[in-house]
Write a protein that holds these residues in place. Structure first.
Motif, PDB file in Angstrom:
ATOM      1  N   THR A   1       0.832  -1.201   0.000  1.00 22.60           N
ATOM      2  CA  THR A   1       0.000   0.000   0.000  1.00 22.60           C
ATOM      3  C   THR A   1       0.870   1.256   0.000  1.00 22.60           C
ATOM      4  O   THR A   1       0.601   2.206  -0.745  1.00 22.60           O
ATOM      5  N   LEU A   2       1.916   1.255   0.819  1.00 19.29           N
ATOM      6  CA  LEU A   2       2.827   2.402   0.843  1.00 19.29           C
ATOM      7  C   LEU A   2       3.520   2.571  -0.510  1.00 19.29           C
ATOM      8  O   LEU A   2       3.641   3.696  -1.021  1.00 19.29           O
ATOM      9  N   LEU A   3       3.972   1.459  -1.092  1.00 15.02           N
ATOM     10  CA  LEU A   3       4.603   1.527  -2.409  1.00 15.02           C
ATOM     11  C   LEU A   3       3.620   2.024  -3.464  1.00 15.02           C
ATOM     12  O   LEU A   3       3.958   2.867  -4.305  1.00 15.02           O
ATOM     13  N   GLY A   4       2.403   1.491  -3.412  1.00 17.20           N
ATOM     14  CA  GLY A   4       1.389   1.876  -4.395  1.00 17.20           C
ATOM     15  C   GLY A   4       1.014   3.339  -4.288  1.00 17.20           C
ATOM     16  O   GLY A   4       0.861   4.035  -5.306  1.00 17.20           O
ATOM     17  N   LEU A   5       0.858   3.828  -3.050  1.00 13.23           N
ATOM     18  CA  LEU A   5       0.532   5.243  -2.853  1.00 13.23           C
ATOM     19  C   LEU A   5       1.652   6.137  -3.374  1.00 13.23           C
ATOM     20  O   LEU A   5       1.408   7.127  -4.082  1.00 13.23           O
ATOM     21  N   ALA A   6       2.896   5.797  -3.003  1.00 11.26           N
ATOM     22  CA  ALA A   6       4.027   6.604  -3.447  1.00 11.26           C
ATOM     23  C   ALA A   6       4.132   6.609  -4.972  1.00 11.26           C
ATOM     24  O   ALA A   6       4.353   7.662  -5.590  1.00 11.26           O
TER      25      ALA A   6
END
Length: 218
Positions: free
Chosen positions: A36-41
């Protein structure tokens, strides 16, 4: 000669199966959090345009079109050749997170496109700065719009944790295979694993539907 079922061997080791199931859920949750953090970034970087958009496009294209099993084997066996060595569980979480992040990038990008421009303009008119606008308006609306896709991704990741067995992570599939090897109770081992996977996925889906009803779509 007919096959005679004997689920006694299953009940004798049901605790091992349940621990394997719990580990699979933990792997999926950890991978979803990092993904999720990777996708958001990546989604926000892609929206910014320029070279970052091309980098994000390459990341998404590469990992969405590479089988997860290949990524798992590369992380566990390939990265140590460059001095990057991780444990079995850490390697699998990293591989699953990178893989899920590529899919979630597109999910969040669609969620960003679904944020009403009028609401954003209203926030600016109220004097909200860029960070406040992002934290108070854009992210809540985007994440709510993405909630069904996030739930589907979590279920998919949980099922994908079965691939961790190839690097001897003791999740449910690994334990079923070990029981099969040690006792030759093929049908019992895989039937039990199948029922546990199915029941868990149905419970997760029911829980996600409950959460979605509690948070109406914007």
């Amino acid at each position: 000669m007919g096959y005679s079922f004997n689920f006694g061997v299953i009940w004798a080791r049901i605790d091992v199966f349940l621990l394997g199931l719990a580990l699979g859920l933990a792997l999926a949750l950890a991978a979803l959090a990092i993904g999720t953090l990777l996708g958001l970034a990546a989604a926000f970087a892609g929206e910014a345009g320029g070279p970052r958009r091309r980098i994000v496009a390459v990341y998404v294209s590469v990992f969405r079109n590479t089988p997860l099993l290949v990524i798992v084997l590369f992380v566990y066996f390939g990265l140590p050749q460059w001095g990057l060595r991780f444990g079995k569980i850490e390697s699998f979480i990293l591989a699953l997170a990178i893989y899920s992040g590529a899919y979630l990038t597109e999910v969040f990008r669609a969620g960003l496109d679904g944020v009403p421009k009028g609401v954003v303009d209203a926030g600016r008119a109220m004097g909200l700065g860029r960070l406040a606008l992002l934290w108070l308006i854009i992210l809540p609306i985007m994440l709510r719009n993405c909630l069904p896709a996030l739930g589907t991704t979590f279920i998919s990741l949980f099922k994908d944790t079965s691939l961790a067995a190839v690097i001897a992570v003791p999740e449910l599939t690994y334990e079923a295979r070990r029981l099969n090897t040690e006792t030759f109770r093929v049908a019992e081992a895989w039937a039990t694993a199948s029922v546990l996977y199915l029941a868990t996925c149905l419970l997760i889906a029911a829980g996600l539907r409950f959460v979605e009803r509690r948070f109406p779509k914007f």
